[in-house]
Structure formats: C-alpha cells, structure tokens
Scaffold this active site. Structure first.
Site, PDB file in Angstrom:
ATOM      1  N   ASP A 129       0.773  -1.284   0.023  1.00  0.00           N
ATOM      2  CA  ASP A 129       0.034  -0.011   0.162  1.00  0.00           C
ATOM      3  C   ASP A 129       0.925   1.186   0.091  1.00  0.00           C
ATOM      4  O   ASP A 129       1.901   1.044   0.124  1.00  0.00           O
ATOM      5  CB  ASP A 129      -1.215  -0.126   1.245  1.00  0.00           C
ATOM      6  CG  ASP A 129      -2.314   0.756   0.847  1.00  0.00           C
ATOM      7  OD1 ASP A 129      -1.928   1.625  -0.220  1.00  0.00           O
ATOM      8  OD2 ASP A 129      -3.280   0.705   1.659  1.00  0.00           O
TER       9      ASP A 129
HETATM   10  C1  NOJ Z   1      -3.998   3.788   0.053  1.00  0.00           C
HETATM   11  C2  NOJ Z   1      -5.283   3.009   0.107  1.00  0.00           C
HETATM   12  O1  NOJ Z   1      -5.090   2.178   1.331  1.00  0.00           O
HETATM   13  C3  NOJ Z   1      -5.370   1.892  -0.984  1.00  0.00           C
HETATM   14  O2  NOJ Z   1      -6.659   1.284  -0.779  1.00  0.00           O
HETATM   15  C4  NOJ Z   1      -5.221   2.621  -2.411  1.00  0.00           C
HETATM   16  O3  NOJ Z   1      -5.297   1.715  -3.260  1.00  0.00           O
HETATM   17  C5  NOJ Z   1      -4.081   3.192  -2.299  1.00  0.00           C
HETATM   18  N1  NOJ Z   1      -3.801   4.423  -1.324  1.00  0.00           N
HETATM   19  C6  NOJ Z   1      -3.667   3.798  -3.827  1.00  0.00           C
HETATM   20  O4  NOJ Z   1      -4.390   5.072  -4.111  1.00  0.00           O
END
Ligand code: NOJ
Length: 710
Positions: free
Chosen positions: A257
């Site tokens: 993430d």
């Molecule tokens: C953080 C989020 O937790 C995740 O779900 C997302 O895909 C990413 N950012 C990218 O935007």
C-alpha cells in the site's frame, strides 16, 4: 531462454529495482506523498510502474517513454483505484453489496474495467475485501460488509468482472485484492490502528474473501497498512509467504500500500529504509508503492546481506510475468488504443441508474408512504444532500468529476436548510417555508462523501453538523400538519440514527449511489422501481453496541431479560435497529413450507433447500431469501447464524413461487479445536428467511453423519 529470463539477465540492479517501484503521478491524489515528474526515471528504466495516471493521452505518452526510450523497452504497469467506476460511477461497494446479486457485481466491474482500460490503465486497486463489523471505521464503505461468506462471493464476482475474457484482453484490468488482512479489525474503528484478532477469527472471518479471490485468479494482492498483533502486514512472512503464496498457491504480485514499506520504520520494526525494504521483500512484497524504499533501501540491504539478488530477481520475475500476462510486451498500447463510442457511456449510465435503484435499502415505510401517491406529489425537497452532485460519488470517485453526477434535486426547487457539517443554522427558516408549500417532505440528510473511506473514522455516528437540529425542526413542522416525511439517508456506513428512523414515515438508505443517484432515488420514490436492496451490515441502535454483527456466538449466559446475570446492556437492547439482510419492498412476502432433502447427510451429499414465497402485497416486488446454518453442538462453539446462500424471486401481487437453494454438506465443515477443517456428526439447523433475525426465519434440522469409507 524466455523473454523474461533474457530481460532479467540483461538488467542492472537499478533497472530491477525500477520494476519493483510504483510511483504516483499527480493527476489524482490518493495519499499523503506525491511523486514529482517521473519522466526521466521512466526513460532511465528506473521506474517500472505508475499509479494515479488519468487520461488516455497521458498514459500513452508515459508508456511510449518506457517502451520506446528506455534501454530495455519494458512497458509500464499503470494502476488506479477504479473502485466502483472510472468516470461513470456505480454505487459504492457497500451499497452494491446490498444488491445480493453476483451477476450485477461482476457486470459493474466489467463496465468499470472497460472504461478504465480504454484510457490505457491495466490495473485496479480493487476489490477491497475487508470484512467490517465496526461502522466507526470509514473504510467499510469500500467493501462487502460484515460477512465473510458474502465477501467471498463478492471477491469472485469482482475479479471475474474486472478481468473479463482474460488478463491479456484489451478491456481487462488486473484486479488487486486488498487489504490483506484483518484491516477491518482496527482498534476502536480508527483507521490505520493496530489489529489484534484471534487466529480463529482471522481464518474464519477475515481470510475467506482473500482465499476466494486467489481461487478466482486474482493476479495481485495488497497487504494492509496495519499490523496484526504486532507484525505489520507489509512484513508478515507467515501471512504473505506462508498462507497466501504457500497454502493458497498465489503466484501473482504483492503490491504494497501507499508508502507502507517506509512506514515499517514508524511501526517500529525497521531502523532505516534498508531494513524496511528488506522486511518487505523477505515477506514477498514485490512492488513498493510510493515509499521509494526498494530503490533507496535495497542496495544497502544487499550490501548488508539482509537480502540477496535471488530474492530481488524473484520479485522482478513476478512483476514481468504479470506484465506479460496483461499482454503489455506484445502490444503495450492495446489498452487506450480506441476511445469508447458515446453509446458505451449512455449504456453505462443506464446501468448505473438501474443498479443504483436496486442498491437502495428501504429501512422503513409506515402506512405505505412510498411509493409516493399522486396526491402527495407536491414535494418539498430539503436538506444538505438534496442538491449535492459531487457527494453522490462517495469517497472513491476515480476520474469522475463533481458536476456530472445527478443528485436528488438536480431539477427541482429545494432548500438545504443547513450544510452537511457546519454550525450555521440560519437556513432552517427558509427550508421550513418551502416545507409549508408542500404535501410531503423529502428530507435528504447524512454524511459527506469524504466522511467515510480512507482516513475517515468517526466516533459519533449521528448526523453531522446541525442536521439533527434541522431534521427535528422539519419533523415538528410536518407532524403538526400531518405531512409525511420521507428521509433519504446518505452514508458510507450504517449511521446510528434511531431517533430519525422513529420520527420519519419512510427511510431510504441511499449510501452513495454514484453518477445516477438522483434518478435512481426518483425511480424508487415514484414506484417505477420496487426497492429490493438488503443491508449487508447490521444497523446498530447505539454506538455502544459496536462491534455488532449477526454471526455472534451464544456464550454461556445468553441474554435473558428476566436474569440480570446474562449478556446484555442495562441501557439498550442487544438487538440492532435493523438486522443484516433487512430491507422492505413494495410487496409483502410470506415464506412458508421449508423443505430440506435429504435430512440425513454425509459430507459428500448436497441438500436442496426449498421455501414457498407468496407476495401478499398489492405491488410487484422482489424478495431476497437468505440461507443460514447453525451447528448447535460442536467441538467448538459456532456462531448463532452462518450465511451460506441467498436467492431472489420476483413476484406479482398474489403470485406465489418457490425458491430452491443448494447446499453442499461439505460447507458445514468448520475449523475444529486445532483449527483444521472438520465435519462433525450431529444436528445442524437450516434457517431460511428474509434477514438475519431468528424471529423471521423458518428452521429445519438436518442430521450429519460421517461419510462411508469407499
Ligand atoms: C491507499 C489505500 O489504502 C489503498 O486502498 C489505495 O489503493 C492506495 N492508497 C492507492 O490509492
């Protein structure tokens, strides 16, 4: 030698680390850090993956730099959060879950993929599969709700939909199952906080949707930001290498993430970026999203012998394999080559409207207030969400602009009364004047779109700002004049509003329904569509009941009002305001005559479970029938209800039909004392009905016996 072997043989360390790096462009912002201009790095081959790139021309230009101007010409993998649509939005996933319709879940994913792939994107960071039983946590809106079985079905449907005919297809997106695992269990519902659940709960509740996604061929998984009992998921070798890759046989890419690898330092398990990078790589994380920890940390980690080149190569191979599976080597421009015809958008909007209407859950409808009688068509539309197109998008709006969305009062006179979240109550009088001119009042209240989703936990789950005061004023006005008040409640979670439900004549839970929200709501209000949505989460009556879910165990002292020393509250009933599965229709259904055959089963058998359904109401409608089981006596205490199936039946007034569901006896296995699956002889209740409230369920009992040895 294969193409991938040749490439790996030719790559420098910097180029390898480039393939393990994903950087955001600033076209869309979905995290706290934004990368600068990546064009030089793409040409140098030191960035191999991008996120948050929007627009076919931009995507193509970046791809061109990689393919035509970098030394090895390796195409970029470009991903984006296409969660419930790209430009045309469908209902938020929690709202879509309310459809209880796997075909439609797959269809909306298919349409989203087509739209995003036509702009050159090849990966979506979806589906989000985190079971959520705590509405304080804002991210429940992105997922399937409270039930693991439901989550698993949604996982299968979404992976199928996003990936279409196969990863190489020009209109397919690689799905990413996220956020593995137990993210929904964050302490006190506070986003990013620690999770600490039992091994049993992890396996029974939080893992099944991910196992289902893997079984459906998901090519990528994203670990959660959180730690699980002290081990950050980004570095969780047992869950990533052991379970995901080992036990489930996942061969795809693990993408971290946003900035999660660098955050291993904040978690307190890495002293510097090299250690953080080593932890993640060792756990099997292939792509570093936005930490730049692999590029900056892995060379040092190599020098310190924290990792070796074979481990780096293993990850590079997985990334290149995914690019190959996506057809990017054969034709890097296959996605985004042809713009979609205008009709595609028209069709998609129609679908968004139809799905939106079916996602609405009619929580209450006293005295058949809805559909609106012709005599009540002089409506006052009031409330801060009456005319709020941008809010209809919900918290993940992809590339959808704020204006292109249809809200309730897009074309009618309305008055907001108050803003969604402010202290200013000066608009209430004007709204009450509008109410005075009408026969009925449509009160559009709830949360702003950004009050759920990431970094959007809430401790008070009532209406924000001055909306309570405003709603009270509207009710006072309406009740004094015997005018019905219909509440349209917008939220990304079940709001705790028993007072609002009590005072309203009808309540529609409208989540955030996407681009066609207003039309979808209009269809239900007028009766053009008979509501059929069912809540995929239990609605609490008090925040103190949280976490709340139907799959509880009995305990040794189940609630008994006559006995103080039993499991209950002194100040509020145990029962939720609305059980999982609740949702009214414009029909009135009676379920009778539950049959289960055979009544004695071995683990290899399949049961047929039938129930007769009659529409005793005056309007055509669709009933949803849920199938639950309960293992009464087992070696481990089992939940009071376990969801095992659902089906739908559409019936005209007075019409009757039969719903039949199949249940394999093997699905009655559970994790025994040693956490291995067991099939135990004994009695199991089969419960069938319209929601997870035992008072409304028909029950039969089947007897399980061991399978005969062959
Ligand atoms: C953080 C989020 O937790 C995740 O779900 C997302 O895909 C990413 N950012 C990218 O935007």
């Amino acid at each position: 030698m294969s193409r991938i072997d040749t490439l790996i043989g030719a790559m420098t360390l910097a180029e390898k680390l480039g393939q393990l790096t994903m950087t955001a462009s600033s076209y869309a912002v979905t995290g706290p850090v934004i990368a600068g201009d990546s064009t030089a790095a793409i040409k140098a081959g030191t960035i191999g993956n991008l996120l948050n790139m929007v627009g076919a021309a931009h995507v193509r230009e970046m791809q061109r730099l990689a393919v035509e101007e970098s030394r090895l010409g390796i195409p970029l993998l470009i991903g984006f959060d296409v969660v419930h649509g790209h430009r045309i939005l469908f209902p938020v996933p929690l709202g879509e879950a309310a459809l209880f319709d796997a075909e439609t879940w797959a269809l909306t994913a298919r349409e989203s993929a087509k739209e995003a792939a036509a702009e050159g994107l090849a990966m979506t960071f979806a589906p989000m599969l985190d079971v959520s039983r705590d509405p304080r946590w804002g991210r429940g809106v992105e997922g399937p709700g409270e039930d693991p079985w439901l989550g698993a079905r949604m996982a299968e449907a979404k992976v199928r939909g996003f990936q279409g005919a196969g990863l190489a297809a020009a209109d397919a997106l690689a799905a990413v199952a996220k956020h593995y695992c137990a993210y929904g269990a964050v302490t006190a519902g506070r986003d990013y906080a620690s999770a600490d659940v039992s091994e049993r709960t992890l396996r029974e509740v939080y893992m099944p949707p991910f196992a289902a996604a893997v079984a459906s061929g998901v090519p990528a998984v994203m670990p959660a930001f959180t730690d699980l009992a002290g081990i950050p998921m980004t570095a969780h070798r047992e869950l990533l290498r052991g379970w995901l890759r080992g036990r489930w046989g996942f061969k795809g890419v693990i993408v971290s993430d946003y900035n999660a690898i660098a955050e291993l330092m904040r978690h307190g398990i890495a002293a510097d970026l090299a250690e953080a990078a080593a932890h993640a790589l060792k756990a099997g994380v292939d792509i570093d999203m936005m930490s730049d920890a692999y590029r900056r940390g892995l060379p040092t980690a190599l020098a310190r012998k924290l990792v070796n080149m074979a481990e780096i190569d293993e990850s590079v191979r997985r990334v290149l394999t995914l690019k190959e599976q996506l057809g990017l080597f054969d034709d890097p421009y296959r996605r985004g080559a042809t713009p979609e015809p205008a009709e595609a958008f028209v069709h998609r909007r129609q679908l968004a409207r139809a799905v939106g209407a079916r996602a609405i859950v009619m929580l209450k409808n006293d005295k058949e207030t809805l559909p609106l009688a012709a005599s009540l068509r002089r409506l006052a539309v009031v409330g801060p969400l009456a005319d709020a197109p941008a809010e209809m998008r919900g918290p993940w709006w992809g590339a959808a602009d704020g204006e292109g969305q249809v809200s309730v009062a897009s074309q009618v006179v309305h008055a907001p009364g108050v803003a969604i979240d402010s202290d200013d109550a000066s608009g209430i009088e004007a709204a009450l004047h509008l109410c005075a001119t009408a026969d009925a009042i449509l009160l559009c209240v709830g949360e702003a779109a950004t009050m759920s989703g990431e970094a959007a936990s809430r401790a008070y789950l009532d209406l924000p700002g001055k909306q309570c005061r405003f709603a009270e004023a509207v009710f006072e006005h309406a009740h004094a004049r015997a005018k019905p008040v219909i509440v349209v409640l917008f939220s990304g979670r079940p709001l705790v509003v028993p007072w609002l439900v009590e005072k309203a004549d009808a309540v529609l839970a409208a989540w955030f329904l996407g681009s066609e929200a207003g039309n979808a709501i209009g269809d239900v209000l007028t009766g053009r569509v008979s509501p059929s949505g069912r809540t995929p989460v239990t609605w609490p009556r008090a925040a103190g009941q949280i976490p709340i879910f139907f799959g509880e165990r009995n305990g040794g002292r189940p609630a008994n009002p006559a006995d103080r020393y039993t499991s209950k509250y002194l100040d509020v009933p145990n029962e939720p305001l609305f059980p999982f599965g609740h949702g009214l229709t414009y029909g009135r259904f009676a379920l009778t005559n539950l049959r289960v055959t055979p009544l004695e089963v071995e683990d290899i058998d399949t049961m047929q479970i039938s129930v007769d359904v009659r529409n005793e109401g005056a309007r055509a409608a669709q009933e949803t029938v849920f199938l639950f089981t309960h293992d009464k006596i087992a070696s481990v205490a089992r939940p009071l209800l376990e969801l095992k199936g659902f089906a739908k039946i559409e019936l005209q007034p007075g019409e009757a039909g039969t719903v039949t569901l199949s249940l394999r006896a093997a699905e009655l296995r559970f994790l025994g004392i040693d956490l291995e699956p067991v099939f135990e002889p004994g009695e199991v209740e089969i419960l069938v009905g319209p929601c997870a409230d035992r008072l409304h369920l028909l029950t039969a009992t089947v007897r399980l016996s061991w399978s005969r040895p062959c």
